[in-house]
Design a protein around this motif. Sequence first.
Motif, PDB file in Angstrom:
ATOM      1  N   ALA A   1      13.159   2.749   6.219  1.00  0.00           N
ATOM      2  CA  ALA A   1      12.875   3.958   5.444  1.00  0.00           C
ATOM      3  C   ALA A   1      11.660   3.733   4.546  1.00  0.00           C
ATOM      4  N   ILE A   2      11.556   2.525   3.982  1.00  0.00           N
ATOM      5  CA  ILE A   2      10.418   2.230   3.117  1.00  0.00           C
ATOM      6  C   ILE A   2       9.118   2.299   3.919  1.00  0.00           C
ATOM      7  N   LEU A   3       9.166   1.842   5.169  1.00  0.00           N
ATOM      8  CA  LEU A   3       7.979   1.908   6.024  1.00  0.00           C
ATOM      9  C   LEU A   3       7.790   3.304   6.613  1.00  0.00           C
ATOM     10  N   ARG A   4       8.689   4.185   6.228  1.00  0.00           N
ATOM     11  CA  ARG A   4       8.661   5.566   6.720  1.00  0.00           C
ATOM     12  C   ARG A   4       8.757   5.631   8.243  1.00  0.00           C
ATOM     13  N   LEU A   5       9.560   4.746   8.813  1.00  0.00           N
ATOM     14  CA  LEU A   5       9.874   4.878  10.232  1.00  0.00           C
ATOM     15  C   LEU A   5      10.894   6.002  10.396  1.00  0.00           C
ATOM     16  N   TYR A   6      11.434   6.455   9.279  1.00  0.00           N
ATOM     17  CA  TYR A   6      12.317   7.617   9.267  1.00  0.00           C
ATOM     18  C   TYR A   6      11.737   8.662   8.328  1.00  0.00           C
ATOM     19  N   ASP A   7      12.145   9.906   8.517  1.00  0.00           N
ATOM     20  CA  ASP A   7      11.915  10.915   7.496  1.00  0.00           C
ATOM     21  C   ASP A   7      13.085  10.793   6.538  1.00  0.00           C
ATOM     22  N   ILE A   8      12.791  10.373   5.329  1.00  0.00           N
ATOM     23  CA  ILE A   8      13.875  10.022   4.421  1.00  0.00           C
ATOM     24  C   ILE A   8      14.591  11.258   3.896  1.00  0.00           C
ATOM     25  N   THR A   9      15.863  11.068   3.535  1.00  0.00           N
ATOM     26  CA  THR A   9      16.674  12.184   3.060  1.00  0.00           C
ATOM     27  C   THR A   9      16.264  12.603   1.653  1.00  0.00           C
ATOM     28  N   ASP A  10      15.978  11.600   0.833  1.00  0.00           N
ATOM     29  CA  ASP A  10      15.641  11.915  -0.549  1.00  0.00           C
ATOM     30  C   ASP A  10      15.019  10.684  -1.202  1.00  0.00           C
ATOM     31  N   GLY A  11      14.333  10.926  -2.311  1.00  0.00           N
ATOM     32  CA  GLY A  11      13.809   9.812  -3.081  1.00  0.00           C
ATOM     33  C   GLY A  11      12.318   9.631  -2.919  1.00  0.00           C
ATOM     34  N   SER A  12      11.831   8.564  -3.532  1.00  0.00           N
ATOM     35  CA  SER A  12      10.394   8.347  -3.558  1.00  0.00           C
ATOM     36  C   SER A  12      10.064   6.913  -3.149  1.00  0.00           C
ATOM     37  N   VAL A  13       8.994   6.779  -2.365  1.00  0.00           N
ATOM     38  CA  VAL A  13       8.494   5.460  -1.986  1.00  0.00           C
ATOM     39  C   VAL A  13       7.003   5.441  -2.270  1.00  0.00           C
ATOM     40  N   LYS A  14       6.583   4.565  -3.156  1.00  0.00           N
ATOM     41  CA  LYS A  14       5.152   4.439  -3.430  1.00  0.00           C
ATOM     42  C   LYS A  14       4.655   3.091  -2.936  1.00  0.00           C
ATOM     43  N   ILE A  15       3.543   3.126  -2.208  1.00  0.00           N
ATOM     44  CA  ILE A  15       2.903   1.886  -1.796  1.00  0.00           C
ATOM     45  C   ILE A  15       1.569   1.839  -2.521  1.00  0.00           C
ATOM     46  N   ASP A  16       1.385   0.811  -3.331  1.00  0.00           N
ATOM     47  CA  ASP A  16       0.140   0.674  -4.068  1.00  0.00           C
ATOM     48  C   ASP A  16      -0.166   1.942  -4.869  1.00  0.00           C
ATOM     49  N   GLY A  17       0.865   2.538  -5.433  1.00  0.00           N
ATOM     50  CA  GLY A  17       0.684   3.714  -6.261  1.00  0.00           C
ATOM     51  C   GLY A  17       0.672   5.039  -5.526  1.00  0.00           C
ATOM     52  N   ALA A  18       0.539   5.003  -4.207  1.00  0.00           N
ATOM     53  CA  ALA A  18       0.458   6.258  -3.460  1.00  0.00           C
ATOM     54  C   ALA A  18       1.833   6.648  -2.928  1.00  0.00           C
ATOM     55  N   GLU A  19       2.230   7.882  -3.221  1.00  0.00           N
ATOM     56  CA  GLU A  19       3.541   8.356  -2.769  1.00  0.00           C
ATOM     57  C   GLU A  19       3.502   8.598  -1.260  1.00  0.00           C
TER      58      GLU A  19
END
Lengths: 348, 334
Positions: free
Chosen positions: A65-83
């Motif tokens: 989910a963090i790698l966005r291999l899924y469309d996540i159900t909810d929440g936020s993942v930022k990589i290097d500041g970018a959502e």
Amino acid sequence: MLDATPRKLVEVRDLKMHFPIYAGILRKRVGEVKAVDGVSFDIFAGETLGLVGESGCGKSTCGRAILRLYDITDGSVKIDGAEIGDTPQGGLRKMRPTMQMVFQDPQASLNPRMTVEAIIGEPLMEHTDLSRDKRRDRVHELMDAVGLNRTFSNRYPHEFSGGQRQRIGIARALALNPKFIVCDEPIAALDVSIQAQVVNLLEDLQEKFDLTYLFISHDLSMVRHIADRVAVMYLGKVVELSPREALYAEPLHPYTKALLSAVPEPDPDMTTEDRVILQGDVPSPSNPPQGCNFCTRCPAVMDICHREDPEFREVQPGRFVACHHYNQTAGDTAASEDNKSIQQGETT
Amino acid sequence: MPDGAQPVLDVRDLNTVFQTRGGEVHAVNHVSFDLKKGELLGVVGESGSGKSVTMMSLIGLLPSPPAEVRRGEVLFDGRDLLKMDADSLRDIRGARIGFVFQDPMTSLNPVFTVGFQLREPLMRHMGMNKRQANARAVELLELVGIPDAKQRLKDYPHQFSGGMRQRVMIAIALACDPEVLIADEPTTALDVTIQAQILELVKELRHKLGMAIVWITHDLGVIAGIADRVMVMYGGQVVEQAPVRELFKNPQHPYTAALLETIPHVRGDRAERLKVIEGQPPILGAIPTACPFRHRCPVAFDRCKQENPARMPVGDGHDAACFYDLAKGEPRDA
Ligand SMILES: Nc1ncnc2c1ncn2[C@@H]1O[C@H](COP(=O)(O)OP(=O)(O)O)[C@@H](O)[C@H]1O
Ligand SMILES: Nc1ncnc2c1ncn2[C@@H]1O[C@H](COP(=O)(O)OP(=O)(O)O)[C@@H](O)[C@H]1O
Ligand SMILES: [Mg+2]
Ligand SMILES: [Mg+2]
């Protein structure tokens, strides 16, 4: 880490990944598997965050989910500041190269009909416009880096041993100079004598290429070796997150205590009297208990645990735990409601 | 363990070969061991070292072809199992020698209830009628710690969790009060907290029931916790054998010593860098005429390339197949 304020490379907040369950001839949606059910943590640049827990607790789903291999159900993942939590799949292509994954089963994750050169070169084909020759050079360079003999570049995966196949998977993950790699049980399928080879390689590569790892494993002793900080998952939630030494020396959450005490020690003189043997099985993630997810098996369960889901909070500097036992004592140190974001951990 | 106790199982010079398209695979070579009454013998070794093939050979569970038990004796109660006809062997298997495998799903039949699968050996081997077998089946499930035993007899294997299924397998293996239980990686597929439950159960049951157990695993931690004696396999051979404490404190084969050094620990000191055993395990195209560990061995010398060392005594109840004396730091005499 010498840096006084380590940079957050990955920031995960309230991440949820629920899989729908369909049933009947009309494929009606009858429920959902709450594989990941509200987890929050940071991963600092250059560190290895270990993610441990028993099978089915949601480790792989969390990594994917963090790698966005899924469309996540909810929440936020930022990589290097970018959502990237809500970025549509098409928009992720640009940043795919910076995040990679190494899988558990090198056999299943490598195309048996492709040569090693084609496998390692595939991401280069897809994401770069390197010429054929340049690509081959890069593949050779990568093979050197992971300790594969470059004269074998025209061979097929089945001609390699399990440990070597895992090296192929690692070389492919490195092809595009990623910053962040999710290693999902990368040594689980390997023999004890080969595991150390691969773990040492991952450590060398981290140093050489400045990599940040999320190292998923059910092997608590190997995680103690490789991780700087460790997050413990149970039934879709992170129940504890601490710097490595603190976690192993003095686990806070009753589940962490039980998990660590269940690991058999290769020493016949070790007494097992103070061992915590958990009763029963993990509940289903499609029907988690009310209150704390661990309340059905917790040796230290209290009334409140059956009613309220404990908050995941910082109870000592850098140590986070979700357990009612720490709620009174935590009063002073816990972050206030509007400052719930995870504070920088005490990394070593 | 009473010293000199009589062996219930005595395996001598077992050799098993597979015929494959790529030629012969000499999976098990010159394997000898015994199992004493009431003892728990741990068998460790990495995958492919011949642990399963050894145990399957001695109870006649390998399909032939491709497998061929080429040589050896397996003495059980004074009789050689390898010379026994299929019917007599079947009577012993499942009744007097029970076994449990890594994946209960492959050994439990998905289309029969657990009750049926528990009653079957009881009716076949113990001459019980259905009612008696049913009562015993309930006892067995209770013995292995399955709640609501009576109700659960009606359930099918898939209705049990992994840990509960492994308990069912153990109950079936114990049904006829076997003298010997062979457990092949029975907890490898389980999570640690469930593994801890099963290990507790086995520790309790072995004394209650007084059976001898062969416990195969690649996990040295598991071995340290339950075994009385340990046999280490490498490349289809037994390379070391010792009482459990002796093996961990005073390993005499370089492979055992290296294995103990390479594993990280949950408790105690943490090594900054893991020790590695370089290289790969051997491929067994022929009976090794040299030491199978020599390519990876830090103390190998000329002789290791010329001869395959036999097991030699190195201490009390302790033997190792190695020409080098690790304690002295020099080759052994002769
Ligand atoms: N694609 C999926 N569809 C439905 N359920 C899934 C899917 N992937 C995983 N799950 C379920 O989510 C839970 C967590 O799985 P997983 O993340 O693979 O756990 P872990 O890696 O910790 O073993 C499990 O109950 C699993 O069955
Ligand atoms: N059906 C088979 N055909 C050919 N080779 C086999 C077969 N089964 C096992 N082997 C070989 O026998 C050797 C020992 O296997 P095994 O006893 O299963 O190892 P372990 O149980 O120690 O992991 C391995 O090299 C394996 O490849
Ligand atoms: Mg997983
Ligand atoms: Mg095996």
